[in-house]
Scaffold this active site. Structure first.
Site, mmCIF file in Angstrom:
data_model
loop_
_atom_site.group_PDB
_atom_site.id
_atom_site.type_symbol
_atom_site.label_atom_id
_atom_site.label_comp_id
_atom_site.label_asym_id
_atom_site.label_seq_id
_atom_site.Cartn_x
_atom_site.Cartn_y
_atom_site.Cartn_z
ATOM 1 N N GLY A 1 -0.253 -1.678 -5.190
ATOM 2 C CA GLY A 1 -1.592 -1.116 -5.120
ATOM 3 C C GLY A 1 -2.617 -2.058 -4.520
ATOM 4 C CB SER A 2 -2.490 -5.049 -2.335
ATOM 5 O OG SER A 2 -1.814 -4.607 -1.191
ATOM 6 C CG ASN A 3 -3.283 -1.005 1.517
ATOM 7 O OD1 ASN A 3 -4.095 -1.292 2.394
ATOM 8 N ND2 ASN A 3 -1.993 -1.294 1.612
ATOM 9 C CG ASN B 1 0.780 7.051 5.175
ATOM 10 O OD1 ASN B 1 0.758 6.492 4.068
ATOM 11 N ND2 ASN B 1 1.768 6.862 6.037
ATOM 12 C CG HIS C 1 3.658 3.155 9.381
ATOM 13 N ND1 HIS C 1 4.705 3.541 8.563
ATOM 14 C CD2 HIS C 1 4.217 2.498 10.425
ATOM 15 C CE1 HIS C 1 5.838 3.138 9.104
ATOM 16 N NE2 HIS C 1 5.574 2.507 10.230
ATOM 17 C CG ASP D 1 5.372 7.124 9.420
ATOM 18 O OD1 ASP D 1 4.523 7.126 8.510
ATOM 19 O OD2 ASP D 1 6.478 6.557 9.311
ATOM 20 C CD GLU E 1 -0.684 -2.398 5.314
ATOM 21 O OE1 GLU E 1 -0.840 -1.623 4.359
ATOM 22 O OE2 GLU E 1 0.418 -2.898 5.590
HETATM 23 C C1 GRF Z 1 1.687 -1.221 2.664
HETATM 24 O O1 GRF Z 1 2.300 -2.129 3.531
HETATM 25 C C2 GRF Z 1 1.533 0.109 3.345
HETATM 26 O O2 GRF Z 1 1.347 0.019 4.715
HETATM 27 C C3 GRF Z 1 2.846 0.767 3.066
HETATM 28 O O3 GRF Z 1 3.197 0.359 1.764
HETATM 29 C C4 GRF Z 1 2.569 -0.892 1.473
HETATM 30 C C5 GRF Z 1 1.796 -0.708 0.212
HETATM 31 O O4 GRF Z 1 1.330 -1.900 -0.325
HETATM 32 N N1 GRF Z 1 2.760 2.182 3.270
HETATM 33 P P1 GRF Z 1 0.331 -1.891 -1.559
HETATM 34 O O5 GRF Z 1 1.018 -1.127 -2.696
HETATM 35 O O6 GRF Z 1 -0.940 -1.243 -1.137
HETATM 36 O O7 GRF Z 1 0.166 -3.332 -1.917
#
Ligand code: GRF
Length: 200
Positions: free
Chosen positions: A16-18, A111, A113, A154, A183
């Protein structure tokens, strides 16, 4: 006057870093949006924990909880509609989103990627498979892509893309770390762009 904040659901399966970077960017930019729901196929993962700690509702939903796939899809749509979700963000969600959900959020589901689509995308292209393929192909750059979600893996329209270099001696892990850092600014920027598009 109260301006309606765009209500976001973020789908995650892992760290869940994003999710965290989007959450922080909403406060810092700031953006007229709020994450109101964290959806996951895993009851416990970094994203679900972070959501709980920050007062964001969580929804653990998997196909296995239902007798039929269509019931699973219908329940997911119903939960998103009940929560009055405007936009869905997939951020490391490791399941294919049912077509019925994609249809319900046409042009309102993104999404991220970890490569420069249309290269290195499609079924089976996730995680380290992506970065290994980039290195094996001898690419000198990689990056990340935020795209709209359609019924094919994708393949939806690209909203925003950002490049990172591939460096001599890179391993899939070192490249993954560089792409992931990228990201964390790309997804908030893409969300900002989508919000601006919706206001025009
Ligand atoms: C990211 O690299 C994203 O591009 C891919 O899965 C990963 C998720 O990382 N779809 P996080 O859980 O957000 O750290």
């Amino acid at each position: 006057m109260t301006i309606h904040k765009t209500r976001l659901a973020v789908f995650c399966s892992g760290n869940g870093s994003n999710f965290k970077s989007i959450f922080r960017a909403i406060a810092e930019k700031p953006l007229n949006a709020e994450i109101v729901l964290c959806v996951s196929n895993r009851s416990q993962c970094g994203a679900m924990e972070f959501a709980s700690q920050n007062g964001i509702a969580t929804l653990h939903i998997t196909e296995k909880q239902f007798g039929a796939f269509d019931d699973f899809a219908a329940a997911m749509v119903a939960c998103l509609k009940n929560a009055q979700i405007d936009i869905v963000l997939l951020a490391g969600y490791m399941r294919k989103v049912p077509d019925a959900v994609v249809a319900a959020f046409a042009d309102k589901m993104l999404n991220i990627h970890p490569a420069l689509l249309p290269k290195f995308g499609g079924e089976g292209m996730y995680g380290m498979f992506v970065h290994s393929a980039v290195l094996e192909a001898g690419e000198t750059e990689s990056g990340a892509t935020v795209h709209f979600v359609n019924e094919e893996y994708d393949k939806g329209k690209i909203l925003l893309q950002r490049r990172v270099p591939v460096l001599p001696g890179d391993t899939p892990e070192s490249l993954a770390a560089r792409v992931l850092e990228c990201e964390h600014t790309l997804y908030p920027d893409a969300l900002e762009k989508l919000l601006a598009m919706q206001n025009t």
